[in-house]
Design a protein around this motif. Structure first.
Motif, short mmCIF file in Angstrom:
data_model
loop_
_atom_site.label_atom_id
_atom_site.label_comp_id
_atom_site.label_asym_id
_atom_site.label_seq_id
_atom_site.Cartn_x
_atom_site.Cartn_y
_atom_site.Cartn_z
N LYS A 158 135.86 77.97 87.57
CA LYS A 158 136.05 78.25 88.99
C LYS A 158 137.14 77.34 89.55
CE LYS A 158 133.78 78.33 93.44
NZ LYS A 158 132.80 77.69 94.27
N VAL A 159 138.05 77.92 90.33
CA VAL A 159 139.13 77.14 90.94
C VAL A 159 138.56 76.26 92.04
CG1 VAL A 159 141.34 77.23 92.14
CG2 VAL A 159 140.81 78.95 90.42
N GLY B 82 138.85 88.05 94.28
CA GLY B 82 137.49 87.55 94.51
C GLY B 82 137.44 86.10 94.08
N ASP B 83 136.56 85.77 93.13
CA ASP B 83 136.44 84.40 92.62
C ASP B 83 137.22 84.20 91.33
OD1 ASP B 83 134.85 83.54 94.68
OD2 ASP B 83 132.96 83.88 93.62
N ILE B 84 137.93 85.23 90.90
CA ILE B 84 138.62 85.17 89.61
C ILE B 84 140.10 84.87 89.80
CG2 ILE B 84 139.23 86.47 87.52
CD1 ILE B 84 136.65 88.12 88.07
N LEU B 85 140.59 83.85 89.08
CA LEU B 85 142.00 83.47 89.11
C LEU B 85 142.77 84.48 88.26
CD1 LEU B 85 144.19 81.33 89.85
CD2 LEU B 85 143.58 80.18 87.71
N VAL B 86 143.70 85.21 88.89
CA VAL B 86 144.46 86.24 88.17
C VAL B 86 145.94 85.88 88.02
CG1 VAL B 86 142.88 88.12 88.72
CG2 VAL B 86 144.79 87.63 90.26
N GLY B 87 146.38 84.86 88.75
CA GLY B 87 147.78 84.47 88.67
C GLY B 87 148.05 83.27 89.54
N VAL B 88 149.30 82.87 89.55
CA VAL B 88 149.72 81.75 90.39
C VAL B 88 151.15 82.01 90.85
CG1 VAL B 88 150.59 80.30 88.50
CG2 VAL B 88 149.74 79.22 90.57
#
Length: 151
Positions: A44-45, A131-137
């Motif tokens: 989790k970020v 949502g709560d999922i990191l998909v990129g930056v």
């Protein structure tokens, strides 16, 4: 209009709160990035750490301004701010120096809003969350690359 999903980096390099400041510096140099999301054991970020956080550790200590009236001292700035700065300056791990107030965007966030967030909040690295999922930056270089391409 371009959105975050169009310009973001998909292969995100992350660090943990236990990563040392020295390891972070090496990683940023090696990967030629200016920051990275900080993730906990569950993935989790929980924050973002940047080159600025590393540079902050080497700045001079700023003592809060105080005014003496009779026998009392009144601080014109929060002593808590100085305490937080000292903790950050003395930190040896990413968890000590990273920003825990997470500012993130969604894949649908438009380019203008991304640029506005980065400029107004002085943010260098924006996690892209579904949502709560990191998909990129998105980093400053992603915005500049987009400008250079004329998009």
């Amino acid at each position: 209009m371009l959105t975050a999903k169009d310009i973001m980096t998909h292969n995100v390099i992350t660090v943990t709160p236990h990563t040392s400041a020295r390891e972070l510096a090496s990683l940023l140099l090696e990967k030629k990035i200016s920051g990275a999301p900080v993730v906990d054991e569950a993935g989790k970020v929980i924050g973002v750490v940047t080159e600025s956080d590393l540079i902050f550790q080497n700045k001079k200590v700023h003592l809060p301004t105080a005014v003496a009236i009779l026998d009392a001292f009144f601080f014109l700035e929060s002593p808590n701010k100085m305490e937080q700065e000292l903790k950050k300056m003395a930190g040896t791990k990413v968890g000590d120096i990273c920003s825990h107030s997470l500012v993130s965007v969604t894949p649908e966030t438009e380019l203008e809003e991304l640029a506005t967030l980065m400029a107004e909040k002085k943010i260098h690295t924006l996690p892209v969350m579904d949502g709560d999922i990191l998909v990129g930056v998105i980093g400053k270089s992603d915005i500049i690359r987009t400008i250079a391409r004329g998009a």
